[in-house]
Scaffold this motif. Sequence first.
Motif, short mmCIF file in Angstrom:
data_model
loop_
_atom_site.label_atom_id
_atom_site.label_comp_id
_atom_site.label_asym_id
_atom_site.label_seq_id
_atom_site.Cartn_x
_atom_site.Cartn_y
_atom_site.Cartn_z
N LEU A 200 32.41 34.48 7.71
CA LEU A 200 33.37 33.44 7.34
C LEU A 200 32.90 32.08 7.84
O LEU A 200 32.97 31.08 7.12
CB LEU A 200 34.75 33.76 7.95
CG LEU A 200 35.61 34.80 7.25
CD1 LEU A 200 36.85 35.11 8.09
CD2 LEU A 200 36.03 34.34 5.87
N ARG A 201 32.42 32.07 9.07
CA ARG A 201 32.00 30.80 9.68
C ARG A 201 30.81 30.20 8.93
O ARG A 201 30.72 28.99 8.72
CB ARG A 201 31.62 31.04 11.15
CG ARG A 201 31.18 29.79 11.91
CD ARG A 201 32.37 28.86 12.10
NE ARG A 201 32.03 27.72 12.94
CZ ARG A 201 31.52 26.58 12.49
NH1 ARG A 201 31.27 26.44 11.21
NH2 ARG A 201 31.27 25.58 13.31
N LEU A 251 39.19 34.68 -2.52
CA LEU A 251 38.68 33.39 -2.06
C LEU A 251 39.04 33.25 -0.59
O LEU A 251 40.13 33.65 -0.17
CB LEU A 251 39.28 32.25 -2.87
CG LEU A 251 38.85 30.83 -2.47
CD1 LEU A 251 38.66 29.96 -3.71
CD2 LEU A 251 39.90 30.18 -1.56
N SER A 252 38.14 32.70 0.21
CA SER A 252 38.44 32.44 1.60
C SER A 252 37.94 31.06 2.00
O SER A 252 36.87 30.63 1.57
CB SER A 252 37.82 33.51 2.52
OG SER A 252 36.41 33.46 2.48
N LEU A 253 38.76 30.37 2.78
CA LEU A 253 38.41 29.06 3.34
C LEU A 253 38.52 29.17 4.85
O LEU A 253 39.62 29.31 5.40
CB LEU A 253 39.37 27.98 2.84
CG LEU A 253 39.20 27.45 1.42
CD1 LEU A 253 40.39 26.57 1.05
CD2 LEU A 253 37.92 26.66 1.30
N GLY A 263 40.78 30.15 12.21
CA GLY A 263 41.55 30.98 11.29
C GLY A 263 40.93 30.98 9.92
O GLY A 263 39.79 30.53 9.73
N VAL A 264 41.66 31.45 8.93
CA VAL A 264 41.14 31.52 7.57
C VAL A 264 42.31 31.45 6.60
O VAL A 264 43.40 31.96 6.87
CB VAL A 264 40.31 32.81 7.34
CG1 VAL A 264 41.16 34.06 7.55
CG2 VAL A 264 39.66 32.82 5.97
N LEU A 265 42.07 30.78 5.48
CA LEU A 265 43.01 30.78 4.37
C LEU A 265 42.45 31.69 3.30
O LEU A 265 41.35 31.46 2.80
CB LEU A 265 43.24 29.36 3.83
CG LEU A 265 44.48 29.16 2.98
CD1 LEU A 265 44.90 27.69 2.97
CD2 LEU A 265 44.29 29.63 1.54
N ALA A 281 35.08 22.04 -5.35
CA ALA A 281 34.99 20.83 -4.54
C ALA A 281 36.34 20.45 -3.96
O ALA A 281 36.44 20.07 -2.78
CB ALA A 281 34.43 19.68 -5.39
N VAL A 282 37.41 20.56 -4.77
CA VAL A 282 38.76 20.23 -4.29
C VAL A 282 39.16 21.16 -3.15
O VAL A 282 39.65 20.71 -2.10
CB VAL A 282 39.78 20.33 -5.45
CG1 VAL A 282 41.20 20.28 -4.91
CG2 VAL A 282 39.57 19.18 -6.44
N LEU A 283 38.93 22.46 -3.31
CA LEU A 283 39.32 23.42 -2.29
C LEU A 283 38.48 23.27 -1.02
O LEU A 283 38.98 23.43 0.10
CB LEU A 283 39.21 24.84 -2.84
CG LEU A 283 40.28 25.22 -3.86
CD1 LEU A 283 39.89 26.49 -4.59
CD2 LEU A 283 41.63 25.41 -3.17
N ASP A 284 37.21 22.95 -1.18
CA ASP A 284 36.34 22.74 -0.03
C ASP A 284 36.84 21.58 0.82
O ASP A 284 36.94 21.67 2.05
CB ASP A 284 34.92 22.48 -0.52
CG ASP A 284 33.86 22.83 0.52
OD1 ASP A 284 34.20 23.50 1.50
OD2 ASP A 284 32.70 22.45 0.33
N LEU A 285 37.19 20.47 0.17
CA LEU A 285 37.72 19.32 0.88
C LEU A 285 39.09 19.64 1.47
O LEU A 285 39.42 19.20 2.58
CB LEU A 285 37.82 18.12 -0.06
CG LEU A 285 36.49 17.50 -0.49
CD1 LEU A 285 36.71 16.48 -1.60
CD2 LEU A 285 35.80 16.84 0.69
#
Length: 312
Positions: A200-201, A251-253, A263-265, A281-285
């Motif tokens: 994840l990291r 999907l994981s952020l 943590g993680v979304l 790009a939107v989700l990354d930001l």
Amino acid sequence: MTPKSPDITSRGMSPAIQPHGWMIVCDDQAARIVGHSANLSGLFPATEKGFSGLLLRDLLGSETSHALRNGLSRTATAPRAALLPRLPIAGLAGLYDFAVHAAGDLTVIEIESAAEADPFALDRVRALFSRLASVHGLDRLAVLAARLVQAILQWDCATVLRLGSDGAQVLAQQRRLDWPDAAANAILCTGFSQDARANLRAARLRFVADVAAAPVKLIGTKAPDLDRTLLRAATADEISRAGKTGFAALLSLPLIVDDALWGVLLAHDGAARRLTMDERAVLDLFGDFLSLSIQAALAREAADEFRRRHAL
């Protein structure tokens, strides 16, 4: 010294990607091709002599290969790939989305068919930032983040997890009424091993369009590190979780606080999904801003607690 990429045969493994895209592996200058995904011949059926050894510009064209090298130079030491949407490929119809990053002494290039440009992508980013900035407190941030991601993607479920030393804690979840039962849902929110946390990291944004889709192997003498690629095939853990819970897309952020995985979304859906370059790009930001917002909320909580303890 830049580490050498290991030989595929010496590692005894077969790196693979998801079948909705293609991959090219080049030398560290993004000049000459040294490997590729097995499905690349479907994109370039007229290439009879194979791809290994070809100059990248002879395959993609000078304009796009130059843009890729510029993108590589901007992100050579960055923790994420450069995104280059809607570029042409010489001799092919349509436009393609590219991502490029350095992986040891190799360059990894991801290719997907381009979707239409979203003219409102920047407005969406501004609106998301404004919504997050309008709330204070960790609990409210987590609830809002889950709601916003579920609304953006229109997927079955979005979850914000705190990954502590004693396990994972659900801070907020937004889901459809027909999302799998509590037992299945609990599987998605537990069991994050140290290896899973390290993945994840490293991955930043992780997306699997269809866990059940047959992976496409890479061909070449060297195995690139695929941790930072969007096209990396589903892992054994992801396939196992999908089989137990019934999701198809994930999907994981990762949420990074004080340069550590806090943590993680997560987002899951029961059907195969597509993530466009603009959405990525939107989700990354969004993930970056949410991480900063969580860090600020924790700092406010610590300051409030300090004031309470030292009040006269």
